[in-house]
Enzyme design. Structure first.
Site, PDB file in Angstrom:
ATOM      1  CE1 TYR A 160      -3.621   2.548   0.427  1.00 10.64           C
ATOM      2  CE2 TYR A 160      -2.587   3.185   2.498  1.00 10.64           C
ATOM      3  CZ  TYR A 160      -3.526   3.415   1.504  1.00 10.64           C
ATOM      4  OH  TYR A 160      -4.364   4.496   1.579  1.00 10.64           O
ATOM      5  CE  LYS A 175       1.000   4.535   8.116  1.00 11.26           C
ATOM      6  NZ  LYS A 175      -0.348   4.196   8.442  1.00 11.26           N
ATOM      7  CG  ASP A 222       5.574   3.631   1.119  1.00 11.38           C
ATOM      8  OD1 ASP A 222       5.821   4.107   2.240  1.00 11.38           O
ATOM      9  OD2 ASP A 222       4.425   3.495   0.670  1.00 11.38           O
TER      10      ASP A 222
HETATM   11  C1  LIG Z   1       3.439   1.869   3.510  1.00 12.68           C
HETATM   12  C2  LIG Z   1       2.456   3.001   3.433  1.00 12.68           C
HETATM   13  N1  LIG Z   1       2.627   3.942   2.496  1.00 12.68           N
HETATM   14  C3  LIG Z   1       1.796   4.999   2.381  1.00 12.68           C
HETATM   15  C4  LIG Z   1       0.721   5.126   3.228  1.00 12.68           C
HETATM   16  C5  LIG Z   1      -0.194   6.306   3.101  1.00 12.68           C
HETATM   17  O1  LIG Z   1       0.021   7.153   4.164  1.00 12.68           O
HETATM   18  P1  LIG Z   1      -1.131   8.170   4.625  1.00 12.68           P
HETATM   19  O2  LIG Z   1      -2.239   7.360   5.212  1.00 12.68           O
HETATM   20  O3  LIG Z   1      -0.432   9.037   5.631  1.00 12.68           O
HETATM   21  O4  LIG Z   1      -1.565   8.926   3.423  1.00 12.68           O
HETATM   22  C6  LIG Z   1       0.513   4.177   4.232  1.00 12.68           C
HETATM   23  C7  LIG Z   1      -0.632   4.295   5.154  1.00 12.68           C
HETATM   24  O5  LIG Z   1      -0.996   3.380   5.848  1.00 12.68           O
HETATM   25  C8  LIG Z   1       1.398   3.073   4.327  1.00 12.68           C
HETATM   26  O6  LIG Z   1       1.219   2.129   5.244  1.00 12.68           O
END
Ligand SMILES: Cc1ncc(COP(=O)(O)O)c(C=O)c1O
Length: 435
Positions: free
Chosen positions: A145, A269, A241
């Site tokens: 994700y 996060k 990511d």
């Molecule tokens: C690995 C990863 N990338 C990107 C995101 C997206 O982040 P946000 O919810 O702050 O937009 C998340 C959210 O859970 C994530 O777990």
């Protein structure tokens, strides 16, 4: 709030004015376990409107790494607000300082742009990569994700019959965007090599170094290295990511632990212990494309980008992660949760496993062995997870209410909550087999 405010009344009002009754569909899943609304959080606990107090393993999907309301972070934020909330022009000493910390800490970071969410960070990273290469196609991995925008919200949780195909996760996505997103299986270096043979228009490869959106897939020896080699050979940016892994698993990111340096990195996060702050950072020649005046080059923009509240939280959180044994302690505790759960599953003769890494753990029922890719997670027993989570909630433990995701630990969790967790998990698992 008046005396008549209860979990039930808040949820009922929410359902009238908020689609699905919560800010996201995933948050609404908490209702599967009964109507619940929250009004407080401190340390390792979460308090419902009705006054029930839970040990929180959800931790807001992961940002809370030090514990809810960790006093030094909250004080840092308060002090910053006292000076001024938002300037929105030129730069600030605080933003320079936090950018310098990231450049010191994160191997790939030569320059940094701040934003407010992980989704924004991955969007910016892909735009930078497309501008650099002049290409359109993005390669991502099944089960990863990267946020909700059209370029990446593809094949995160495809149903069995859609595995191996492009699967848009939302209605309303632009077909042209989805068609430009190529989805490959994780831990399959050959599939990446084949994709580069097949396509000459790859703009970026984006990957969670440890995909935690489906519990935990650990990269096999050589997988991330192949991503690095193949993208470098083709002069295509590799994007890590690290929205979950960055800082929760290492103050320098998993790229440091794995010894694989991407070209661009997305952070969010745990960087701010719950305050909204995110960043895209990376090689100077990629990042510098965003150095124009919004009329040329790559536009990266945002009224709240580099907001002092998030930056103050990040400065203090990063300081603590660097100077205190936070990651070490929460990771050691995570190992004990995994071992404890594995032992209990075996004792009760329940098919399942406890996956995870560091301070992340995830009980998965009905599946065994080490998961290598998304297909190995498919088929887990969702109903059994729900029964376990419900039983644990009755005993005061709040879980991320989704069997594919993960539980988290913070620095505020400790020996005592671990012992209670294990004893309660023993009782709940026992009731599953006898029921
Ligand atoms: C690995 C990863 N990338 C990107 C995101 C997206 O982040 P946000 O919810 O702050 O937009 C998340 C959210 O859970 C994530 O777990």
């Amino acid at each position: 709030m008046g005396d008549d405010v209860t979990n039930r009344s808040v949820v009922s009002r929410a359902r009238a004015v908020i689609p699905g009754g919560a800010q996201t569909g995933l948050r609404a899943q908490a209702y599967d376990f009964g109507e619940i609304a929250f009004s407080g959080a401190a340390g390792a606990t979460l308090e419902a409107v009705d006054g029930e107090v839970f040990t929180d393993y959800h931790l807001a999907f992961g940002p809370i790494v030090l514990g809810h309301g960790h006093p030094p972070v909250d004080e840092a934020v308060t002090n910053t607000i006292d000076e001024g909330v938002l300037y929105g022009t030129a730069t600030t000493p605080l933003e320079v300082e936090v950018a310098e910390r990231l450049v010191d800490l994160v191997p790939s970071a030569e320059q940094v742009n701040f934003c407010n969410s992980g989704t924004e960070a991955t969007y910016h990273a892909i735009r930078l990569a497309r501008a650099y290469t002049g290409n359109d196609r993005v390669i991502k991995f099944e089960g990863c994700y990267h946020g909700w925008h059209d370029y990446v919200d593809v094949s995160v949780y495809p149903p069995q019959e859609r595995v191996g195909k492009r699967h848009p996760e939302s209605d309303g996505m632009l077909p042209e965007a989805v068609e430009h997103t190529e989805v490959l299986p994780f831990n399959d270096p050959g599939a990446l090599e084949d994709a580069f043979e097949e396509f000459d228009d790859v703009a970026a490869v984006i990957c969670e170094p440890i995909p935690h959106s489906v519990g935990c897939l650990l990269p096999e020896e050589g997988f991330l290295e192949t991503l690095r080699e193949v993208t470098a050979e083709n002069d295509v940016p590799l994007i890590f990511d690290e929205v979950i892994t960055g800082f929760r698993h290492s103050a320098r990111g998993m790229q440091h632990e794995f010894g694989v340096t991407p070209d661009l990195t997305c952070l969010a996060k745990a960087m701010g212990n719950g305050y909204p702050i995110a960043a895209v950072c990376g090689r100077e020649n990629l990042m510098a494309q965003a150095g124009g005046d919004n009329t040329s080059g790559v536009v990266i923009s945002g009224t709240y980008s580099g907001h002092p509240v998030g930056l103050a939280a990040a400065r203090e959180t990063l300081r603590l992660l660097e100077t205190e044994p936070v990651v070490e302690e929460i990771s050691a505790l995570g190992e004990r949760y995994r071992e404890g759960l594995e032992g209990l599953l075996a004792d009760h003769g329940i098919e399942g496993r406890a996956v995870g890494y560091g301070s992340v753990f995830s009980p998965q029922f009905g599946v065994t062995g080490e998961p290598r890719n998304y297909e190995d997670v498919l088929g887990l027993d969702e109903e059994r997870f729900a029964e376990f989570a419900r039983g644990m909630r009755e005993r005061g433990h709040f879980f991320t209410p989704n069997p594919y995701k993960r539980q988290h630990l913070s620095w505020a969790h400790g020996e005592r909550v671990f012992e209670t967790y294990l004893a309660d998990a023993d009782a709940v698992l026992g009731s599953l087999t006898s029921g």
